[in-house]
Design a protein around this motif. Sequence first.
Motif, short mmCIF file in Angstrom:
data_model
loop_
_atom_site.label_atom_id
_atom_site.label_comp_id
_atom_site.label_asym_id
_atom_site.label_seq_id
_atom_site.Cartn_x
_atom_site.Cartn_y
_atom_site.Cartn_z
N UNK A 127 0.83 -1.21 0.00
CA UNK A 127 0.00 0.00 0.00
C UNK A 127 0.86 1.26 0.00
N UNK A 128 1.91 1.26 0.80
CA UNK A 128 2.79 2.43 0.87
C UNK A 128 3.49 2.66 -0.47
N UNK A 129 3.92 1.60 -1.10
CA UNK A 129 4.60 1.72 -2.40
C UNK A 129 3.65 2.31 -3.44
N UNK A 130 2.40 1.85 -3.44
CA UNK A 130 1.43 2.35 -4.41
C UNK A 130 1.16 3.84 -4.22
N UNK A 131 1.19 4.30 -2.96
CA UNK A 131 0.91 5.71 -2.66
C UNK A 131 2.17 6.56 -2.62
N UNK A 132 3.36 5.94 -2.80
CA UNK A 132 4.64 6.63 -2.60
C UNK A 132 4.63 7.32 -1.24
N UNK A 133 4.35 6.48 -0.23
CA UNK A 133 4.19 6.98 1.13
C UNK A 133 5.45 6.88 1.96
N UNK A 134 5.26 6.81 3.29
CA UNK A 134 6.41 6.81 4.18
C UNK A 134 6.12 6.03 5.45
N UNK A 135 7.20 5.63 6.09
CA UNK A 135 7.16 4.98 7.40
C UNK A 135 7.88 5.89 8.38
N UNK A 136 7.27 6.07 9.55
CA UNK A 136 7.92 6.79 10.64
C UNK A 136 8.07 5.83 11.81
N UNK A 137 9.31 5.49 12.12
CA UNK A 137 9.60 4.66 13.30
C UNK A 137 9.72 5.55 14.53
N UNK A 138 9.17 5.10 15.64
CA UNK A 138 9.33 5.84 16.89
C UNK A 138 10.42 5.17 17.72
N UNK A 139 11.60 5.78 17.68
CA UNK A 139 12.75 5.26 18.40
C UNK A 139 12.89 5.91 19.76
N UNK A 140 14.08 5.76 20.34
CA UNK A 140 14.31 6.26 21.69
C UNK A 140 15.79 6.53 21.90
#
Length: 259
Positions: A127-140
């Motif tokens: 789905x993200x590839x189709x929308x040219x989207x993004x992932x946001x990881x919540x690190x620490x």
Amino acid sequence: MELDGRVLDGRVAVVTGGTRGVGAGIARSFLQAGAEVVLCARRPPQEPVAAAGREASYLPADLRDPAAAEGLFESVARRHGRLDCLVNNAGGTPYRPLGEGGAERHARVVELNLLAPMTASLAAYPLLRAARGSVVMIGSVSGTRPSPGTAAYGAAKAGLEHLARSMAVEWAPEVRVNTLVLGMVRTELAHLHYGDEQGITAVAATVPLGRLAEPADVGAAAVFLASQQARYVSGASLLVHGGGERPAFLDAATVNKEA
């Protein structure tokens, strides 16, 4: 961080662990920015997560289970037809020294904080590839320095940041992947970590900016990374820690120094 208007109008975002605390703050920021927001957690929110006159929806899932993760994003596709951003926020840990609890309990912490975000990201990828989207990881920041009492958590967060950088290379140019590296955040559960109000005030005084982060601070940073204003930002780690931690050696080195 001020962004211009509803920078995520027409976008769809999934926020894992979004029913309370930092996740709910991120969800509210996405709603304010115009996005449709889907919350994912094992249990529903105790009260609606809403902002700007709109409310986030909720889908139950245990993202440690690949089948559950696949089912979650199939539901998102049916309901919304697209996915523009996945915020991998779900995680956490109790205080547990390495010598206590046994390897199995520590492994569960790693599973929740590292393997579950990877599983969710893999399920969301088409789905993200189709929308040219993004992932946001919540690190620490626990993943950037020694983390006694939460060593498995710190190790998982260090791995999460590395995973994000590798994903950013493998999934480019269709999907951007970035990490927010959080310091201390004041949520409704802050007392479990920092004690009563006096303890929270004392801890806040150790932060250069003089306070703990609010969930909205994290949300604003996440909105930025999800927006077109960050369209050339990928594989990055954005520190959201109020200036970090004052080095302990400074007090020792200056204790006898004349003003």
